[in-house]
Design a protein around this motif. Structure first.
Motif, short mmCIF file in Angstrom:
data_model
loop_
_atom_site.label_atom_id
_atom_site.label_comp_id
_atom_site.label_asym_id
_atom_site.label_seq_id
_atom_site.Cartn_x
_atom_site.Cartn_y
_atom_site.Cartn_z
N LEU A 116 0.83 -1.21 0.00
CA LEU A 116 0.00 0.00 0.00
C LEU A 116 0.86 1.26 0.00
O LEU A 116 1.99 1.25 0.48
CB LEU A 116 -0.87 0.02 1.26
N ILE A 117 0.28 2.35 -0.48
CA ILE A 117 0.94 3.66 -0.40
C ILE A 117 0.62 4.27 0.97
O ILE A 117 -0.53 4.22 1.42
CB ILE A 117 0.44 4.59 -1.52
N VAL A 118 1.63 4.86 1.61
CA VAL A 118 1.40 5.56 2.88
C VAL A 118 1.36 7.06 2.61
O VAL A 118 2.26 7.62 1.99
CB VAL A 118 2.50 5.21 3.90
N HIS A 119 0.28 7.68 3.07
CA HIS A 119 0.07 9.12 2.87
C HIS A 119 0.52 9.86 4.12
O HIS A 119 0.16 9.48 5.23
CB HIS A 119 -1.41 9.39 2.59
N VAL A 120 1.30 10.91 3.90
CA VAL A 120 1.89 11.65 5.02
C VAL A 120 1.44 13.10 5.00
O VAL A 120 1.05 13.64 3.97
CB VAL A 120 3.44 11.59 4.96
N ARG A 121 1.55 13.73 6.18
CA ARG A 121 1.14 15.13 6.29
C ARG A 121 2.24 16.06 5.79
O ARG A 121 1.98 17.12 5.27
CB ARG A 121 0.67 15.39 7.70
N GLN B 268 7.21 13.87 8.51
CA GLN B 268 6.55 12.60 8.85
C GLN B 268 7.07 11.48 7.93
O GLN B 268 7.29 10.35 8.38
CB GLN B 268 5.04 12.76 8.72
N ALA B 269 7.27 11.81 6.66
CA ALA B 269 7.75 10.82 5.68
C ALA B 269 9.16 10.35 6.03
O ALA B 269 9.50 9.18 5.85
CB ALA B 269 7.72 11.41 4.28
N GLU B 270 9.99 11.26 6.52
CA GLU B 270 11.39 10.92 6.82
C GLU B 270 11.53 9.97 8.00
O GLU B 270 12.59 9.39 8.20
CB GLU B 270 12.20 12.20 7.07
N LYS B 271 10.45 9.82 8.78
CA LYS B 271 10.48 8.83 9.87
C LYS B 271 10.22 7.42 9.32
O LYS B 271 10.35 6.43 10.03
CB LYS B 271 9.43 9.17 10.92
N ILE B 272 9.80 7.34 8.08
CA ILE B 272 9.39 6.04 7.50
C ILE B 272 10.35 5.57 6.41
O ILE B 272 10.73 4.40 6.36
CB ILE B 272 7.96 6.15 6.94
N GLY B 273 10.73 6.48 5.51
CA GLY B 273 11.59 6.11 4.39
C GLY B 273 12.94 6.82 4.46
O GLY B 273 13.08 7.82 5.15
N GLU B 274 13.93 6.26 3.75
CA GLU B 274 15.27 6.88 3.67
C GLU B 274 15.29 7.84 2.49
O GLU B 274 15.24 7.41 1.34
CB GLU B 274 16.35 5.81 3.42
#
Ligand code: TXA
Ligand code: MG
Length: 317
Positions: free
Chosen positions: A65-70, A74-80
């Motif tokens: 699934l695609i993860v939607h971020v604010r 927030q995205a940098e806590k999930i992906g590199e």
């Protein structure tokens, strides 16, 4: 979340947005508007909530699934994120570009979201209602398109209800999706290679101008697993690049070719993209047993329109 027999439709006012955010925060499902298509959202950090998405869609569990971020933080806590990823974010977020990046080891994301892959798909959507929902919920939201697996993606709340019925307990009504086609998906590899996993509103031409020539296109193992040949199915035969129309065909027109539904009378590809699923939903619902579609040029977003049409035309034998 709801034992009602019908899907509850929430208006996208402050009260509706607050209620949607409360349901999501508590681990429920809500169909939410985005500028591309409606998504079926659940909090990405809850295995239980994410499992509800797969169940409601009848989605195979190998399809992540695609993860939607604010926001980017927030995205940098999930992906590199590397320099290229930040550059793309700077140019296209919020908007219809999804980045597939290495998953951080400490990311708080349910395993089912990535279907066990070492990568994660991330996007900051532009739709102001979705942005408000992300802000109020506080957690990143996993959200695939809000349709049964293999069916046509929804660009209006009515499409969500027609496809999912009460499997989707709540829809937040943010009007018609403005882009009308799913986001472009780009995979960035650590070795400077990149590949287009799904064509969309941000065109291949535009990405090549920024990233250089696409490098990973012929590596089958990095295809988006969800890009199955048969997808976006209207449930009846569909013929592409039709020059003339048979009486039993529902005709989807473009430019000079008038149809039962028109993608764009003026031949505008962005308008055609925004209308595509609307016309496919009408074609699916019509009495005509077959569908024919006028030729669509391939440049810019035309590539994505042709990609979706080709998949809609693919029948299982
Ligand atoms: O515009 C959109 O992207 C919409 C809205 C709701 O944001 N969402 C959407 O999601 O189209 P979905 O689930 O219908 O498509 C997601 C695609 C699938 O083809 C999936 O295989 C791919 O993204 N994907 C997700 N994570 C991936 C990963 N780690 N690597 C490769 N592909 C991935
Ligand atoms: Mg989909």
């Amino acid at each position: 979340m709801s034992d009602k027999d019908v899907t509850e439709v929430l208006q996208a006012d402050a009260e509706g947005i607050a209620r949607a955010a409360r349901i999501l925060a508590a681990g429920g499902l809500v169909a939410v508007p985005t500028e591309t298509v409606y998504g079926l959202a659940a909090r990405a950090d809850s295995a239980e909530a994410v499992a509800k998405i797969y169940a409601a869609k009848g989605r195979p569990d190998f399809n992540p699934l695609i993860v939607h971020v604010r926001d980017l933080a927030q995205a940098e806590k999930i992906g590199e994120f590397d320099a290229r990823a930040r550059d793309l974010v700077e140019r296209f977020w919020p908007g219809p570009l999804t980045l597939v990046l290495p998953l951080r080891e400490d990311a708080k994301v349910a395993g089912a979201v990535t279907a066990g892959l070492p990568t994660i798909a991330l996007r900051q959507p532009a739709h102001k209602v979705m942005r408000a929902v992300l802000e109020e919920t506080g957690s990143p939201l996993a959200a695939p398109s809000a349709n049964r697996s293999e069916e046509i993606s929804p660009t209006r709340p009515e499409h969500v209800i027609a496809s999912l019925g009460k499997a989707c307990p709540v829809v937040l009504d943010g009007g018609a999706s403005q882009k009308g086609l799913e986001s472009t998906i780009v995979a960035l590899r650590p070795d400077a290679a990149w590949s287009l996993l799904r064509p969309g509103p941000v065109s291949h031409e535009t990405l090549e101008r920024i990233l250089g020539a696409e490098t990973g296109a012929d590596n089958a193992s990095i295809e988006a697993p969800g890009q199955l040949a048969r997808h976006y199915s209207p449930g009846k035969p569909l013929r592409l690049s039709a020059a003339e129309v048979a009486p039993d065909e529902f005709f989807i027109g473009f430019g000079g070719q008038q149809g039962d539904c028109n993608l764009s009378a003026g031949g505008d590809l962005n308008e055609a993209a925004a209308q595509l699923y609307e016309c496919l939903h009408q074609a699916a619902a019509s009495d005509k047993p077959r569908i024919a579609v006028a030729p669509i040029p391939y440049g810019e977003v035309g590539r994505a329109i042709n990609d979706r049409l080709r998949r809609a035309a693919t029948r299982q034998n």
